[in-house]
Design a protein around this motif. Structure first.
Motif, PDB file in Angstrom:
ATOM      1  N   SER A  49       0.854  -1.181   0.000  1.00  0.00           N
ATOM      2  CA  SER A  49       0.000   0.000   0.000  1.00  0.00           C
ATOM      3  C   SER A  49       0.890   1.232   0.000  1.00  0.00           C
ATOM      4  CB  SER A  49      -0.930   0.019   1.221  1.00  0.00           C
ATOM      5  OG  SER A  49      -0.174  -0.027   2.423  1.00  0.00           O
ATOM      6  N   SER A  50       0.356   2.339  -0.446  1.00  0.00           N
ATOM      7  CA  SER A  50       1.126   3.579  -0.502  1.00  0.00           C
ATOM      8  C   SER A  50       1.629   3.955   0.891  1.00  0.00           C
ATOM      9  CB  SER A  50       0.251   4.703  -1.065  1.00  0.00           C
ATOM     10  OG  SER A  50       0.993   5.896  -1.219  1.00  0.00           O
ATOM     11  N   PHE A  51       2.916   4.223   1.000  1.00  0.00           N
ATOM     12  CA  PHE A  51       3.583   4.535   2.263  1.00  0.00           C
ATOM     13  C   PHE A  51       3.526   3.365   3.254  1.00  0.00           C
ATOM     14  CE2 PHE A  51       3.074   8.729   0.506  1.00  0.00           C
ATOM     15  CZ  PHE A  51       4.169   9.442   0.963  1.00  0.00           C
ATOM     16  N   GLY A  52       2.972   2.238   2.847  1.00  0.00           N
ATOM     17  CA  GLY A  52       2.852   1.093   3.739  1.00  0.00           C
ATOM     18  C   GLY A  52       1.854   1.299   4.859  1.00  0.00           C
ATOM     19  N   PHE A  53       0.827   2.153   4.618  1.00  0.00           N
ATOM     20  CA  PHE A  53      -0.096   2.499   5.695  1.00  0.00           C
ATOM     21  C   PHE A  53      -1.326   1.593   5.780  1.00  0.00           C
ATOM     22  CE2 PHE A  53       1.629   7.089   5.777  1.00  0.00           C
ATOM     23  CZ  PHE A  53       2.581   6.726   6.711  1.00  0.00           C
ATOM     24  N   ASN A 139      -6.960  17.679   3.399  1.00  0.00           N
ATOM     25  CA  ASN A 139      -8.212  18.232   3.934  1.00  0.00           C
ATOM     26  C   ASN A 139      -9.404  18.076   2.993  1.00  0.00           C
ATOM     27  OD1 ASN A 139      -7.418  18.925   6.465  1.00  0.00           O
ATOM     28  ND2 ASN A 139      -7.031  21.073   6.016  1.00  0.00           N
ATOM     29  N   ASN A 140      -9.311  17.163   2.034  1.00  0.00           N
ATOM     30  CA  ASN A 140     -10.444  16.842   1.174  1.00  0.00           C
ATOM     31  C   ASN A 140     -10.883  15.420   1.513  1.00  0.00           C
ATOM     32  OD1 ASN A 140     -12.093  15.908  -1.041  1.00  0.00           O
ATOM     33  ND2 ASN A 140     -11.363  17.657  -2.227  1.00  0.00           N
ATOM     34  N   GLU A 141     -11.920  15.313   2.334  1.00  0.00           N
ATOM     35  CA  GLU A 141     -12.356  14.021   2.866  1.00  0.00           C
ATOM     36  C   GLU A 141     -12.634  13.015   1.755  1.00  0.00           C
ATOM     37  OE1 GLU A 141     -13.480  10.902   5.209  1.00  0.00           O
ATOM     38  OE2 GLU A 141     -12.661  12.790   5.987  1.00  0.00           O
ATOM     39  N   LYS A 142     -13.326  13.474   0.717  1.00  0.00           N
ATOM     40  CA  LYS A 142     -13.691  12.559  -0.371  1.00  0.00           C
ATOM     41  C   LYS A 142     -12.456  12.061  -1.113  1.00  0.00           C
ATOM     42  CE  LYS A 142     -16.651  12.218  -4.487  1.00  0.00           C
ATOM     43  NZ  LYS A 142     -15.588  11.745  -5.411  1.00  0.00           N
ATOM     44  N   ASP A 143     -11.532  12.964  -1.427  1.00  0.00           N
ATOM     45  CA  ASP A 143     -10.343  12.562  -2.172  1.00  0.00           C
ATOM     46  C   ASP A 143      -9.447  11.635  -1.356  1.00  0.00           C
ATOM     47  OD1 ASP A 143     -11.146  13.983  -4.358  1.00  0.00           O
ATOM     48  OD2 ASP A 143      -9.760  15.654  -4.061  1.00  0.00           O
ATOM     49  N   MET A 144      -9.338  11.886  -0.056  1.00  0.00           N
ATOM     50  CA  MET A 144      -8.497  11.023   0.775  1.00  0.00           C
ATOM     51  C   MET A 144      -9.128   9.644   0.953  1.00  0.00           C
ATOM     52  SD  MET A 144      -6.454  13.314   3.582  1.00  0.00           S
ATOM     53  CE  MET A 144      -7.853  14.103   4.381  1.00  0.00           C
ATOM     54  N   PHE A 145     -10.459   9.612   1.034  1.00  0.00           N
ATOM     55  CA  PHE A 145     -11.130   8.315   1.108  1.00  0.00           C
ATOM     56  C   PHE A 145     -10.937   7.540  -0.191  1.00  0.00           C
ATOM     57  CE2 PHE A 145     -15.258   5.873   0.730  1.00  0.00           C
ATOM     58  CZ  PHE A 145     -14.896   4.875   1.615  1.00  0.00           C
ATOM     59  N   GLU A 146     -11.030   8.234  -1.327  1.00  0.00           N
ATOM     60  CA  GLU A 146     -10.801   7.582  -2.612  1.00  0.00           C
ATOM     61  C   GLU A 146      -9.371   7.061  -2.710  1.00  0.00           C
ATOM     62  OE1 GLU A 146     -12.884   6.800  -5.012  1.00  0.00           O
ATOM     63  OE2 GLU A 146     -14.588   7.643  -3.917  1.00  0.00           O
ATOM     64  N   TRP A 147      -8.418   7.789  -2.126  1.00  0.00           N
ATOM     65  CA  TRP A 147      -7.031   7.320  -2.101  1.00  0.00           C
ATOM     66  C   TRP A 147      -6.950   6.015  -1.312  1.00  0.00           C
ATOM     67  CZ3 TRP A 147      -3.781   6.663   2.173  1.00  0.00           C
ATOM     68  CH2 TRP A 147      -2.434   6.401   1.873  1.00  0.00           C
ATOM     69  N   SER A 148      -7.638   5.945  -0.179  1.00  0.00           N
ATOM     70  CA  SER A 148      -7.664   4.709   0.610  1.00  0.00           C
ATOM     71  C   SER A 148      -8.270   3.564  -0.190  1.00  0.00           C
ATOM     72  CB  SER A 148      -8.464   4.910   1.903  1.00  0.00           C
ATOM     73  OG  SER A 148      -7.781   5.720   2.822  1.00  0.00           O
ATOM     74  N   ILE A 149      -9.357   3.852  -0.892  1.00  0.00           N
ATOM     75  CA  ILE A 149     -10.020   2.821  -1.692  1.00  0.00           C
ATOM     76  C   ILE A 149      -9.065   2.249  -2.734  1.00  0.00           C
ATOM     77  CG2 ILE A 149     -11.778   2.452  -3.472  1.00  0.00           C
ATOM     78  CD1 ILE A 149     -13.647   4.231  -1.872  1.00  0.00           C
ATOM     79  N   ARG A 150      -8.276   3.123  -3.359  1.00  0.00           N
ATOM     80  CA  ARG A 150      -7.332   2.636  -4.370  1.00  0.00           C
ATOM     81  C   ARG A 150      -6.346   1.642  -3.771  1.00  0.00           C
ATOM     82  NH1 ARG A 150      -7.478   8.053  -6.148  1.00  0.00           N
ATOM     83  NH2 ARG A 150      -5.428   8.550  -5.252  1.00  0.00           N
ATOM     84  N   GLN A 151      -5.956   1.849  -2.528  1.00  0.00           N
ATOM     85  CA  GLN A 151      -5.042   0.912  -1.882  1.00  0.00           C
ATOM     86  C   GLN A 151      -5.720  -0.446  -1.659  1.00  0.00           C
ATOM     87  OE1 GLN A 151      -2.112   2.463  -1.892  1.00  0.00           O
ATOM     88  NE2 GLN A 151      -3.398   4.208  -2.469  1.00  0.00           N
ATOM     89  N   THR A 152      -6.993  -0.426  -1.298  1.00  0.00           N
ATOM     90  CA  THR A 152      -7.687  -1.694  -1.027  1.00  0.00           C
ATOM     91  C   THR A 152      -7.789  -2.558  -2.271  1.00  0.00           C
ATOM     92  OG1 THR A 152      -9.973  -0.953  -1.477  1.00  0.00           O
ATOM     93  CG2 THR A 152      -9.080  -0.514   0.732  1.00  0.00           C
ATOM     94  N   TYR A 153      -7.802  -1.917  -3.443  1.00  0.00           N
ATOM     95  CA  TYR A 153      -7.922  -2.695  -4.677  1.00  0.00           C
ATOM     96  C   TYR A 153      -6.650  -3.474  -4.990  1.00  0.00           C
ATOM     97  CZ  TYR A 153     -12.602  -1.440  -6.138  1.00  0.00           C
ATOM     98  OH  TYR A 153     -13.971  -1.339  -6.217  1.00  0.00           O
ATOM     99  N   ILE A 154      -5.522  -3.049  -4.414  1.00  0.00           N
ATOM    100  CA  ILE A 154      -4.299  -3.845  -4.548  1.00  0.00           C
ATOM    101  C   ILE A 154      -4.487  -5.167  -3.811  1.00  0.00           C
ATOM    102  CG2 ILE A 154      -1.824  -3.946  -4.097  1.00  0.00           C
ATOM    103  CD1 ILE A 154      -1.828  -0.857  -4.144  1.00  0.00           C
ATOM    104  N   ALA A 155      -4.994  -5.087  -2.580  1.00  0.00           N
ATOM    105  CA  ALA A 155      -5.252  -6.299  -1.804  1.00  0.00           C
ATOM    106  C   ALA A 155      -6.311  -7.161  -2.490  1.00  0.00           C
ATOM    107  CB  ALA A 155      -5.690  -5.935  -0.387  1.00  0.00           C
TER     108      ALA A 155
END
Length: 228
Positions: A49-53, A139-155
């Motif tokens: 995942s990005s930054f290993g987070f 500070n953009n809740e939607k964009d940061m959540f979408e960033w998290s979602i992109r990481q989950t698709y790797i898994a």
């Protein structure tokens, strides 16, 4: 590893990808063993995942009553639900959880990555620049959540591929009403909506029958451009 072993392994991997398809109906008489399913979860856990987070969490829904309650909100799994072996809901961490100053990020660096304080400070600053300047999601809740979602698709992808490599079928599912599903999971006490949102679902099992046609994909020359 000998070249002949590498070529054999490459062929096995490609065969697994050719084997994999989005299974719409599973064999109800075949269930995935506990050992094999834990292997799939371990593949997901070990995914990059990005930054290993690791901004994800996997909900394994075994409760039959809850599975039935999911059906109105998760229309994409109605066909598979009676026959699937395992159902996983993949959650993604929300913006407040993955902002550079969040407690969760500190926990990951200090307790999981075992970084000393000076390295944590350095890493946090790089992550702040990434969020604020590189990707401009700060500070953009939607964009940061979408960033998290992109990481989950790797898994997600890794788990589906690993499943195919050991002869297990899967189907990724985006057919759901996000608001309804999250409210239901919250009411059932299995989702903290302050911290997580639903990313996607995945059904696992064994196919009832083989697909009726060969896998179709665009030719390589349409997919890849070599820049020399």
């Amino acid at each position: 590893m000998k070249n002949i072993d590498i070529e054999k392994r490459k062929e096995e991997i490609l065969n697994a990808h050719k084997f994999r398809f989005a299974c719409k109906e599973f064999d109800p008489d075949r269930k995935i063993s506990e050992e094999d399913f834990k292997f799939l979860l371990e593949v997901g856990r070990l995914s990059p995942s990005s930054f290993g987070f690791e901004p994800w969490k996997f909900l394994v829904v075994e409760n039959e009553e809850l599975r039935e309650k999911l059906l109105p909100a998760v229309w994409g799994v109605r066909r598979q639900m009676p026959t699937l072996s395992h159902l996983v809901i993949i959650l993604a961490r929300k913006g407040s959880e993955v902002i550079y100053s969040a407690d969760y990020i500190t926990h990951m660096m200090r307790d999981v990555h075992k970084m000393p304080d000076d390295k944590i400070k350095e890493r946090r600053e790089k992550y702040r620049v990434f969020q604020n300047e590189d990707f401009k999601i700060f500070n953009n809740e939607k964009d940061m959540f979408e960033w998290s979602i992109r990481q989950t698709y790797i898994a997600l992808g890794n788990m589906m591929t690993a499943a195919a490599e050991i002869g297990i079928d899967s189907c990724p599912i985006e057919g759901f009403n996000k608001e309804e599903l999250e409210k239901l999971l919250e009411s059932e006490g299995v989702l903290d909506r302050e911290k997580f949102g639903v990313s996607t679902l995945i059904a696992f099992g064994y196919r009832k029958e083989n697909p009726h046609r060969e896998k179709t994909r665009r030719p390589m020359e349409d997919v890849v451009e070599w820049i020399k």
